[in-house]
Design an enzyme around this catalytic site. Structure first.
Site, PDB file in Angstrom:
ATOM      1  N   LYS A  43       0.786  -0.767  -0.608  1.00 33.35           N
ATOM      2  CA  LYS A  43       0.379   0.355  -0.241  1.00 33.35           C
ATOM      3  C   LYS A  43       0.521   1.318  -0.230  1.00 33.35           C
ATOM      4  O   LYS A  43       2.737   0.838   0.293  1.00 33.35           O
ATOM      5  CB  LYS A  43      -0.702   0.069   1.274  1.00 33.35           C
ATOM      6  CG  LYS A  43      -0.405  -0.198   2.259  1.00 33.35           C
ATOM      7  CD  LYS A  43      -1.543  -0.050   3.505  1.00 33.35           C
ATOM      8  CE  LYS A  43      -0.572  -1.063   4.948  1.00 33.35           C
ATOM      9  NZ  LYS A  43      -1.164  -0.701   5.564  1.00 33.35           N
ATOM     10  N   ARG A 143     -10.972  -0.886  14.013  1.00 32.75           N
ATOM     11  CA  ARG A 143     -10.320   0.898  13.933  1.00 32.75           C
ATOM     12  C   ARG A 143     -11.694  -0.439  12.225  1.00 32.75           C
ATOM     13  O   ARG A 143     -12.373   0.163  11.010  1.00 32.75           O
ATOM     14  CB  ARG A 143      -8.992   0.728  12.622  1.00 32.75           C
ATOM     15  CG  ARG A 143      -8.621   1.096  11.439  1.00 32.75           C
ATOM     16  CD  ARG A 143      -6.894   1.241  11.261  1.00 32.75           C
ATOM     17  NE  ARG A 143      -7.168  -0.185  10.920  1.00 32.75           N
ATOM     18  CZ  ARG A 143      -5.399   0.061   9.887  1.00 32.75           C
ATOM     19  NH1 ARG A 143      -4.140   0.959  10.497  1.00 32.75           N
ATOM     20  NH2 ARG A 143      -4.450  -0.904   9.671  1.00 32.75           N
ATOM     21  N   TYR A 265      16.156  29.593   9.923  1.00 32.64           N
ATOM     22  CA  TYR A 265      14.844  30.110  10.345  1.00 32.64           C
ATOM     23  C   TYR A 265      14.676  30.325  11.864  1.00 32.64           C
ATOM     24  O   TYR A 265      14.915  29.113  12.741  1.00 32.64           O
ATOM     25  CB  TYR A 265      13.177  29.256   9.685  1.00 32.64           C
ATOM     26  CG  TYR A 265      12.968  29.584   8.362  1.00 32.64           C
ATOM     27  CD1 TYR A 265      13.462  31.272   8.594  1.00 32.64           C
ATOM     28  CD2 TYR A 265      12.765  28.610   7.617  1.00 32.64           C
ATOM     29  CE1 TYR A 265      12.561  31.350   6.407  1.00 32.64           C
ATOM     30  CE2 TYR A 265      12.990  29.314   6.092  1.00 32.64           C
ATOM     31  CZ  TYR A 265      12.738  30.083   5.690  1.00 32.64           C
ATOM     32  OH  TYR A 265      12.117  30.637   4.606  1.00 32.64           O
ATOM     33  N   MET A 313      11.970  24.168   4.011  1.00 35.67           N
ATOM     34  CA  MET A 313      11.590  23.176   2.970  1.00 35.67           C
ATOM     35  C   MET A 313      11.937  22.464   2.038  1.00 35.67           C
ATOM     36  O   MET A 313      12.088  21.109   1.752  1.00 35.67           O
ATOM     37  CB  MET A 313      10.697  24.334   2.232  1.00 35.67           C
ATOM     38  CG  MET A 313       9.168  23.986   1.841  1.00 35.67           C
ATOM     39  SD  MET A 313       8.227  24.460   0.422  1.00 35.67           S
ATOM     40  CE  MET A 313       7.480  25.005   1.845  1.00 35.67           C
TER      41      MET A 313
HETATM   42  C1  LIG Z   1      -0.807  -2.528   6.627  1.00 33.15           C
HETATM   43  C2  LIG Z   1      -0.939  -3.609   7.094  1.00 33.15           C
HETATM   44  C3  LIG Z   1      -0.330  -4.628   7.569  1.00 33.15           C
HETATM   45  C4  LIG Z   1       1.540  -4.665   7.299  1.00 33.15           C
HETATM   46  O1  LIG Z   1       1.913  -4.285   8.538  1.00 33.15           O
HETATM   47  P1  LIG Z   1       3.311  -4.008   8.289  1.00 33.15           P
HETATM   48  O2  LIG Z   1       3.440  -3.553   9.590  1.00 33.15           O
HETATM   49  O3  LIG Z   1       3.782  -2.910   7.840  1.00 33.15           O
HETATM   50  O4  LIG Z   1       3.676  -5.005   8.634  1.00 33.15           O
HETATM   51  C5  LIG Z   1      -0.751  -5.823   7.216  1.00 33.15           C
HETATM   52  N1  LIG Z   1      -2.577  -5.506   7.463  1.00 33.15           N
HETATM   53  C6  LIG Z   1      -2.659  -4.696   7.576  1.00 33.15           C
HETATM   54  C7  LIG Z   1      -4.648  -5.029   7.357  1.00 33.15           C
HETATM   55  C8  LIG Z   1      -2.741  -3.189   7.141  1.00 33.15           C
HETATM   56  O5  LIG Z   1      -3.356  -2.134   7.587  1.00 33.15           O
END
Ligand SMILES: *Cc1c(COP(=O)(O)O)cnc(C)c1O
Length: 397
Positions: A43, A143, A265, A313
């Site tokens: 992802k 979640r 800054y 930046m």
């Molecule tokens: C992001 C995610 C993972 C992978 O998690 P890592 O800690 O990056 O290995 C696995 N399962 C779900 C549902 C996730 O959202």
């Protein structure tokens, strides 16, 4: 995706695809049950490192199951993994009205609620065929996934799953990186209880850190993401994963300042003696976080160059007094993250985690992909194996 030419970029990101493939094999080998499989979570554009390159490298290493968050990410990923050997799962499930896209692009949703279950089952009925999906239950992350109550409802009305082929029942761990946290075992027990009330299907629970909680957590499919990309899945212990990235920035100019002169800054740093300041072409717009101001170290030729003043930046200033005059001409490539000075250490200095550093890196780096993932079985024997990391000019570092 296009990235700047090396000569035009202020900084470079080198990504070792061979290391990613080897990390996947390492995790697969941790999973004790020979019937269990190891997926890859890619992802957020493979944790910022480029799913277009990372996912095919993982497929070459032998991975068959790929997870992304959004439907759009999955549709893109299908272009780069066209084979139906490769299962692509969408963690967020089916956006309203988008069930047909899953069929068209051969994608599998993770169904996270009863309405998502009903909508996808309705689509299966409309097509007069069975559609495959994962069903997620919430065991303590609060979640995504069916609540305990929804699982109870579904258990009492299993016909609502008609037309769906449940590839996996899954849940997600909240505290897996804390080896001794009792929440892990509590989630695992609840997962088993909930599964016992639902139709039998293979199960999936562990993310990267979950794999290291022991074989009880492996089930039939593990879902690592971060560890594949080099993040330490066992914080506080030595990182078993290979480093994947090297981050370098070019020097734009250097100057000498006097005792009492402020830098950057808000003048958060002031020289106490004559100091040579080098200005690097990387800033918080590149994901080089402002919270690293006055906290991180850059390196050149083995010499540490402390960050001084606030990260801007587009620029970062370092104290280069440890180097002889003229040793850091404009264009020199200074190391910010490299195998000996890893991602997790810089994340800690920034008050965050490696995940956030990786996914913040941005689009202004010249990107170098190295390592032939397809040769990962015996890369050390390969005569033309490329150096795992090259510097900005493409010369071996
Ligand atoms: C992001 C995610 C993972 C992978 O998690 P890592 O800690 O990056 O290995 C696995 N399962 C779900 C549902 C996730 O959202």
């Amino acid at each position: 995706m296009t990235f700047p030419r090396p000569a035009h970029a202020g900084a470079s990101l080198t990504i070792d695809l061979d290391a990613i493939g080897r990390n996947w094999k390492y995790l697969r080998d941790q999973i004790a049950d020979a019937a269990a499989e190891c997926a890859a979570v890619v992802k957020a554009d493979a944790y910022g490192l480029g799913a277009e390159r990372v996912a095919p490298a993982l497929a070459d290493a032998g991975c068959r199951h790929f997870f992304v968050a959004h439907l759009d990410e999955a549709i893109r990923l299908r272009q780069w993994l066209p084979s139906s050997l490769h299962n692509i799962y969408v963690l967020h499930g089916v956006p309203p009205g988008c069930a047909a896209d899953f069929v068209e692009h051969r994608l599998l949703p993770v169904l996270n609620s009863l309405p998502q279950v009903d909508d996808f089952a309705k689509h299966a009925a409309k097509l007069g065929r069975t559609l495959s999906a994962i069903l997620q239950v919430d065991t303590g992350m609060s979640r995504l996934g069916l609540s305990r109550q929804e699982v109870g409802t579904l258990a009492g009305a299993p016909w609502r799953l008609a037309g769906l082929n449940l590839r996996y029942l899954m849940s997600h761990l909240a505290c897996a990186e804390q080896h001794d946290n009792s929440a892990n075992e509590a989630q695992r027990r609840l997962f088993d209880q909930l599964r016992a009330t639902l139709p039998v299907a293979p199960a999936s629970l562990a993310n990267s850190s979950g794999i290291f909680l022991g074989r009880n957590f492996h089930y039939q499919l593990a879902r690592p993401g971060a560890a594949l990309h080099g993040v330490n899945p066992v914080p506080g212990r030595e990182n078993p994963m290979r480093p994947v990235i090297r981050l370098q920035a070019r020097v734009i100019q250097t100057r000498c300042i006097e005792a009492g002169d402020g830098v950057g800054y808000s003048h958060t740093w002031r020289a106490t003696r004559p100091t040579r300041i080098a200005t690097l072409a990387v800033g918080y717009a590149d994901g080089f976080l402002r919270s690293l101001s006055n906290r991180a170290l850059a390196r050149f030729a083995g010499v540490e160059l402390p960050l001084v003043g606030n990260v801007s930046m587009d620029t970062t200033t370092v104290d280069a007094s440890g180097l002889p005059e003229g040793a850091l001409p404009p264009g020199s490539a200074v190391d910010l993250i490299d195998p000996r000075h890893p991602l997790d250490a810089i994340a800690e200095r920034a008050g965050t985690i490696g995940y956030e550093i990786l996914t913040s890196l941005g689009r202004r780096y010249a990107r170098h992909y190295v390592g032939a993932a397809s040769a990962a079985e015996e890369p050390d024997a390969a005569p033309n194996r490329r150096a795992p990391f090259t510097n900005l000019t493409g010369e071996p570092a």
